[in-house]
Design a protein around this motif. Structure first.
Motif, PDB file in Angstrom:
ATOM      1  N   UNK A 138       0.851  -1.192   0.000  1.00  8.76           N
ATOM      2  CA  UNK A 138       0.000   0.000   0.000  1.00  8.76           C
ATOM      3  C   UNK A 138       0.885   1.240   0.000  1.00  8.76           C
ATOM      4  N   UNK A 139       0.507   2.215  -0.825  1.00  8.16           N
ATOM      5  CA  UNK A 139       1.307   3.425  -1.004  1.00  8.16           C
ATOM      6  C   UNK A 139       0.443   4.673  -0.855  1.00  8.16           C
ATOM      7  N   UNK A 140       1.093   5.752  -0.453  1.00 10.22           N
ATOM      8  CA  UNK A 140       0.456   7.065  -0.396  1.00 10.22           C
ATOM      9  C   UNK A 140       1.514   8.105  -0.765  1.00 10.22           C
ATOM     10  N   UNK A 141       1.072   9.334  -0.976  1.00 10.07           N
ATOM     11  CA  UNK A 141       2.037  10.382  -1.315  1.00 10.07           C
ATOM     12  C   UNK A 141       2.929  10.712  -0.133  1.00 10.07           C
ATOM     13  N   UNK A 161       7.820   5.259  -8.724  1.00 13.67           N
ATOM     14  CA  UNK A 161       6.935   6.410  -8.514  1.00 13.67           C
ATOM     15  C   UNK A 161       7.265   7.101  -7.190  1.00 13.67           C
ATOM     16  N   UNK A 162       6.997   8.401  -7.106  1.00 10.96           N
ATOM     17  CA  UNK A 162       7.294   9.153  -5.874  1.00 10.96           C
ATOM     18  C   UNK A 162       6.238   8.915  -4.803  1.00 10.96           C
ATOM     19  N   UNK A 163       6.268   7.725  -4.211  1.00  8.07           N
ATOM     20  CA  UNK A 163       5.265   7.341  -3.219  1.00  8.07           C
ATOM     21  C   UNK A 163       5.961   6.823  -1.970  1.00  8.07           C
ATOM     22  N   UNK A 164       5.213   6.815  -0.874  1.00  4.56           N
ATOM     23  CA  UNK A 164       5.699   6.277   0.395  1.00  4.56           C
ATOM     24  C   UNK A 164       4.984   4.962   0.672  1.00  4.56           C
ATOM     25  N   UNK A 165       5.729   3.961   1.088  1.00  7.72           N
ATOM     26  CA  UNK A 165       5.141   2.669   1.431  1.00  7.72           C
ATOM     27  C   UNK A 165       4.556   2.741   2.836  1.00  7.72           C
ATOM     28  N   UNK A 178      -0.301  -0.075 -11.388  1.00  7.35           N
ATOM     29  CA  UNK A 178       0.699   0.975 -11.539  1.00  7.35           C
ATOM     30  C   UNK A 178       0.040   2.330 -11.773  1.00  7.35           C
ATOM     31  N   UNK A 179      -1.051   2.350 -12.547  1.00  7.90           N
ATOM     32  CA  UNK A 179      -1.755   3.609 -12.786  1.00  7.90           C
ATOM     33  C   UNK A 179      -2.303   4.170 -11.489  1.00  7.90           C
ATOM     34  N   UNK A 180      -2.637   3.285 -10.546  1.00  7.17           N
ATOM     35  CA  UNK A 180      -3.099   3.749  -9.238  1.00  7.17           C
ATOM     36  C   UNK A 180      -2.028   4.594  -8.563  1.00  7.17           C
ATOM     37  N   UNK A 181      -0.762   4.184  -8.696  1.00  9.50           N
ATOM     38  CA  UNK A 181       0.340   4.973  -8.130  1.00  9.50           C
ATOM     39  C   UNK A 181       0.608   6.223  -8.958  1.00  9.50           C
ATOM     40  N   UNK A 182       0.548   6.082 -10.284  1.00 10.77           N
ATOM     41  CA  UNK A 182       0.856   7.215 -11.161  1.00 10.77           C
ATOM     42  C   UNK A 182      -0.143   8.351 -10.998  1.00 10.77           C
ATOM     43  N   UNK A 183      -1.386   8.016 -10.680  1.00 10.77           N
ATOM     44  CA  UNK A 183      -2.430   9.041 -10.568  1.00 10.77           C
ATOM     45  C   UNK A 183      -2.796   9.357  -9.123  1.00 10.77           C
ATOM     46  N   UNK A 184      -1.971   8.917  -8.175  1.00  9.61           N
ATOM     47  CA  UNK A 184      -2.302   9.035  -6.758  1.00  9.61           C
ATOM     48  C   UNK A 184      -2.489  10.492  -6.352  1.00  9.61           C
ATOM     49  N   UNK A 185      -3.566  10.774  -5.629  1.00  8.24           N
ATOM     50  CA  UNK A 185      -3.880  12.114  -5.158  1.00  8.24           C
ATOM     51  C   UNK A 185      -3.782  12.169  -3.639  1.00  8.24           C
ATOM     52  N   UNK A 186      -3.683  13.360  -3.064  1.00  9.81           N
ATOM     53  CA  UNK A 186      -3.656  13.475  -1.597  1.00  9.81           C
ATOM     54  C   UNK A 186      -4.874  12.796  -0.970  1.00  9.81           C
ATOM     55  N   UNK A 187      -4.644  12.055   0.108  1.00  8.17           N
ATOM     56  CA  UNK A 187      -5.723  11.359   0.787  1.00  8.17           C
ATOM     57  C   UNK A 187      -6.030   9.989   0.210  1.00  8.17           C
TER      58      UNK A 187
END
Length: 283
Positions: A86-89, A148-152, A126-135
């Motif tokens: 699971x990833x978030x910004x 992708x620039x995400x945090x695990x 992968x598109x889920x990470x590429x299009x990830x928005x705040x929240x």
């Protein structure tokens, strides 16, 4: 020529494409329909697409797209183990929405439920990470942490270990597997929609000693009739020819959509997977 796959980079399909066609010029595409159409018209040499999943079953958009072609079929395949993170910004995200491909959401149902927020379907993990928005929280493959620039924020969030996805190479070439036995996927349209027509298709297969691993009914547009996808296992060239002859006698339309050589196995965690309402009754 290029090999297409369902992009963007970091999807499980991307990993399968690198395994099935190492060194090829890989081109990220959007949908199975797009990828298979480009194979059919000769724009690309082949396409790697998902065909089956041990959690969510056959991948219908792939088979529906193949039904719309005349020359393309699956000529090679591989099994890819599936695990999700699971990833978030940012690592301190307060989840508002969880986003991923529908199959990934199904395979991580317990984790998704634990977040207590709505879900959003993406065209790929992968598109889920590429299009990830705040929240938002994305569920995707471990490799996405590198791309992708995400945090695990969590690892191995799938419901159970051992899930696999089967991927196939779609090509215009009629290539048989190099293995001794394989699964052939037939598209069969019975001569008539009448009681016993499906049984008439299947009975000769049983008499040949063929094992029907799966059967999928797809409705014909504008009709009450169905075309049946028959996954017939343990075939070789001679037994496949015999199966074709027996089916052809009962069908107004018949075609081979592909041949699958990779052997799927039961999950190693020992879970039976039998639905609760079908579990054996204990006295």
């Amino acid at each position: 020529m290029a090999i297409g796959y369902l992009g963007p980079e970091g999807t499980f399909t991307h990993a399968a494409a690198r395994e099935l066609r190492p060194g090829a010029d890989l081109v990220a595409l959007t949908t199975q329909a797009q990828a298979i159409a480009l194979v059919e018209d000769g724009s690309i040499e082949g396409a790697v697409v998902p065909v089956d999943n041990t959690v969510n079953g056959v991948v219908l958009p792939t088979w529906d797209a193949l039904l719309g072609t005349t020359a393309s079929r699956i000529v090679a395949d591989t099994l890819v183990p599936v695990t999700f993170n699971a990833y978030a910004l940012t690592g301190d995200v307060v989840p508002e929405v969880v986003v991923s491909h529908p199959h990934a959401l199904a395979q991580c149902a317990r984790y998704v439920s634990s977040l207590g927020v709505p879900s959003r379907a993406a065209s790929s993990t992968a598109e889920a990470c590429a299009s990830l928005a705040p929240g938002e929280v994305a569920i995707a493959a471990p490799v996405c942490a590198e791309l992708y620039p995400v945090a695990t924020i969590a690892t191995k969030v799938e419901d159970g270990a051992g899930a696999i996805t089967q991927f196939g190479v779609v090509s215009r070439d009629d290539v048989r597997p190099t293995t001794d036995r394989w699964t052939t996927v037939f598209a069969a349209l019975p001569e008539r929609n009448a009681p016993g027509s499906l049984a008439a298709l299947l009975t000769p297969l049983a008499s040949l000693g063929c094992n029907l691993e799966n059967i999928v009914a797809r409705p014909l547009r504008g009709s009450v009739d169905y075309v049946f996808l028959l996954f017939v296992t343990d075939l070789d060239q001679d037994r496949e020819a015999s199966a074709l002859d027996s089916l052809r006698a009962q069908c107004s339309g018949l075609s081979v959509l592909g041949r699958l050589a990779a052997a799927k196995h039961s999950r190693p965690d020992g879970a039976s997977g039998i639905p609760a309402r079908l579990a054996p009754v204990r006295s």
